[in-house]
Design an enzyme around this catalytic site. Sequence first.
Site, mmCIF file in Angstrom:
data_model
loop_
_atom_site.group_PDB
_atom_site.id
_atom_site.type_symbol
_atom_site.label_atom_id
_atom_site.label_comp_id
_atom_site.label_asym_id
_atom_site.label_seq_id
_atom_site.Cartn_x
_atom_site.Cartn_y
_atom_site.Cartn_z
ATOM 1 N N HIS A 68 32.552 49.070 34.729
ATOM 2 C CA HIS A 68 32.769 49.986 35.869
ATOM 3 C C HIS A 68 33.759 51.092 35.498
ATOM 4 O O HIS A 68 34.577 51.510 36.315
ATOM 5 C CB HIS A 68 33.282 49.237 37.100
ATOM 6 C CG HIS A 68 32.312 48.237 37.663
ATOM 7 N ND1 HIS A 68 31.450 48.518 38.686
ATOM 8 C CD2 HIS A 68 32.049 46.953 37.315
ATOM 9 C CE1 HIS A 68 30.719 47.450 38.967
ATOM 10 N NE2 HIS A 68 31.055 46.486 38.151
ATOM 11 N N ASN A 119 28.917 45.216 44.918
ATOM 12 C CA ASN A 119 27.954 46.070 44.225
ATOM 13 C C ASN A 119 26.923 46.585 45.230
ATOM 14 O O ASN A 119 26.873 46.111 46.363
ATOM 15 C CB ASN A 119 27.214 45.276 43.139
ATOM 16 C CG ASN A 119 28.028 45.142 41.854
ATOM 17 O OD1 ASN A 119 28.990 45.870 41.628
ATOM 18 N ND2 ASN A 119 27.632 44.219 41.014
ATOM 19 N N TYR A 152 40.205 39.479 37.360
ATOM 20 C CA TYR A 152 40.674 40.753 37.914
ATOM 21 C C TYR A 152 42.188 40.923 37.817
ATOM 22 O O TYR A 152 42.678 42.034 37.650
ATOM 23 C CB TYR A 152 40.180 40.927 39.356
ATOM 24 C CG TYR A 152 38.690 41.222 39.405
ATOM 25 C CD1 TYR A 152 37.763 40.225 39.144
ATOM 26 C CD2 TYR A 152 38.202 42.487 39.666
ATOM 27 C CE1 TYR A 152 36.401 40.481 39.149
ATOM 28 C CE2 TYR A 152 36.842 42.753 39.682
ATOM 29 C CZ TYR A 152 35.948 41.742 39.425
ATOM 30 O OH TYR A 152 34.600 41.994 39.425
#
Length: 704
Positions: free
Chosen positions: A87, A160, A374
């Site tokens: 991304h 998404n 993350y």
Amino acid sequence: MAKNARAPSGKPATIHDQNLERGQGGELHQTAGAGTPLLTTAQGGPVADDQNSLKIGARGPTLMEDFHFREKMFHFDHERIPERVVHARGYGAHGFFETYESLAQYTRADLFQRPGEKTPAFVRFSTVAGAKGSFDLARDVRGFAVKIYTQEGNWDLVGNNIPVFFIQDAIKFPDVIHAVKPEPDRSFPQAQSAHDNFWDFISLTPESMHMIMWVMSDRAIPRSFRFMEGFGVHTFRFLNARDESTFVKFIWKPKLGLQSVVWNEAVKINGADPDFHRRDLWTAIQSGNFPEWELCVQLFDQAFADSFDFDILDPTKLIPEEVIKPIPIGRLVLDRMPDNFFAETEQVAFMTQNVPPGIDFSNDPLLQGRNFSYLDTQLKRLGSPNFTHIPVNAPKCPFAHFQQDGHMAMRNPVGRTNYQPNSRGEGPREDPVRGFRSFREPVDGPKVRQRPESFADHYSQARQFFQSQTVHEQRHIAMALTFELSKVEDVVIRERMVAHLLNIDEALATTVADKLGIETLPKPADAAVPTRDDLPVSPALSIILNGPKSFAGRKVGVLVSDGCDAGLLKKLRAAMDKEGAMVELVAPKVGGVKAADGTKLPADHMIDGGPSVLFDAVVLLLSQEGAEQLVGEAAARDFVADAFAHCKFIGFSAGALPLLAKAGVTPDEEDVGLIDLEGAAALSRFVESCRQLRLWTREASVKL
Ligand code: HDE
């Protein structure tokens, strides 16, 4: 902190009011004057000369002593931070989330308690595979990451635009991403899945087949971020004040309806405007057309989870909207662009583990793995555990803890007590009632590395997705698969993919095999469990069936020439304005044209810079003479031929006929998409037609 010294942007200054003085070598020096601040070093020291480094004599070597030069270059050398490993290319905007009704029955999350309450939000859209500088119209999944700054901490819904994923277990993520990124020896292809490594991995990973149907569909080439759905993908839990759990899936629905482009168009947009999606969002927000989505939830209990055809923990499956209807619970409006791309869009750190009290995780093994990844990735990218001190990442509610120090600590506590419990009555304390609590799910079992049997059906929903598409969309999927596999050099991989397709839809498999020139069909791939053919079609899965009701938010490109009809243009502008659509003029010169009545019409693009792929519909507003001149220009012929081939609606004035003819487009009764704008009701017929976005029935004849 020092005030940003950058000059305020306002009326562009002319060369004469820029305080310019010439130096000895002819270079221009711009000196501070009334109203312009003094240039300083980062330490605040005033700078006398920013055009020349310090040397021994005008032609001599540069001195180490030049602290101004060294500081300036040092900072420049360190301007980049690592791009996101996935991304990397993205674009963000600020806005707010507004709650419709209290959801107290299902969740105690503070943001869902009071109808009409607005909570600030930041959203970043992205492609997955390409590098930071890659083009916008890659065939790829789009990230749809939302950060909502609630009164009980940040909630990041990192979703998404596709509701399922390639893999079922996070441990496979590095593999699928390695496979799709440029091949390591040659470092190409960039931002493309059409290569051996990707399809090799996919053809050996049957669980990815459902996702592959989505990624080969038009969902992967959206017209705009504004016309995409967003999905949380995983099953989450809502927990109410009594800690009772309801399973929840999150879906963002765009107010302007769904829309994608066609592949041939995407390829050309990437050349004409690699920033197509960025520019689109920027322009919409700057012009006050704030994009909007509704947040919808699919709510269900354990009994439904136990009875559903598939495992609700399996991220390669969805719950059809016809089975559980999504309920709108609020809206997201994006109304402000960041002041600085780097500070906000590049440094924003989304984390799946950011959930407020009242929202909890399920055991989806993909989500569980993400909750580790993350946090880890932010340290690598932002370089310090203090990344929450960056304004875009900081909570907007009161917060207090005993974390301290570290690189770039910006918020430093005062006082003696930096621990708890303490006997001084200082510092924050825990609260078992207001604090975050996990759902008390009983879990027991052996430690195993094992995929549940309930995850074993890899084809049924892939088939359901394919069969829920319109014939046009099915054709696009077949063409996408053919295109991608045609770029795969290893014939075995192509055949292995056809073997999978045979389990999804036989007609799809035979079409792809035929177009790839595979003469003997392989045997269908071994399916772990029999593929179901009793799943009903789900119209919610089609883009074409879920398009907009109006042409609002779309753009018409008008090709104009000298001698064109300014009156007709005025009427067209008024009609499109009423519809909420934009009009841009394309002319032989960007300076514009002179209409028949003498009006000067400045253009937005010269013809080479404004191909029809940048517009949703086009109009040819030409005088006969103007058309005859444009006939000789390839860009003008392409403008028309592409608009026609991409099934767009084309309005034209009588004068445009020579150009239409030269582009191989002849108006006839069968093609209702070619609209002569001269008649009385013609303009409103054009606007009404545009609402359909594309004339898909033309597609078979143009052989896209
Ligand atoms: Fe991500 N993903 N992801 N992902 N993802 C990242 O985090 C990861 C997955 C998604 O605009 C990274 O900050 C793993 C699914 C978006 O900044 C990283 C797995 C979905 C964004 C990461 C997944 C997503 C990311 C890279 C498999 C849809 C961009 C930089 C278990 C529901 C956020 C970063 C933005 C970014 C890991 C799978 C969406 C490396 C391990 C499924 C929208 O942490």
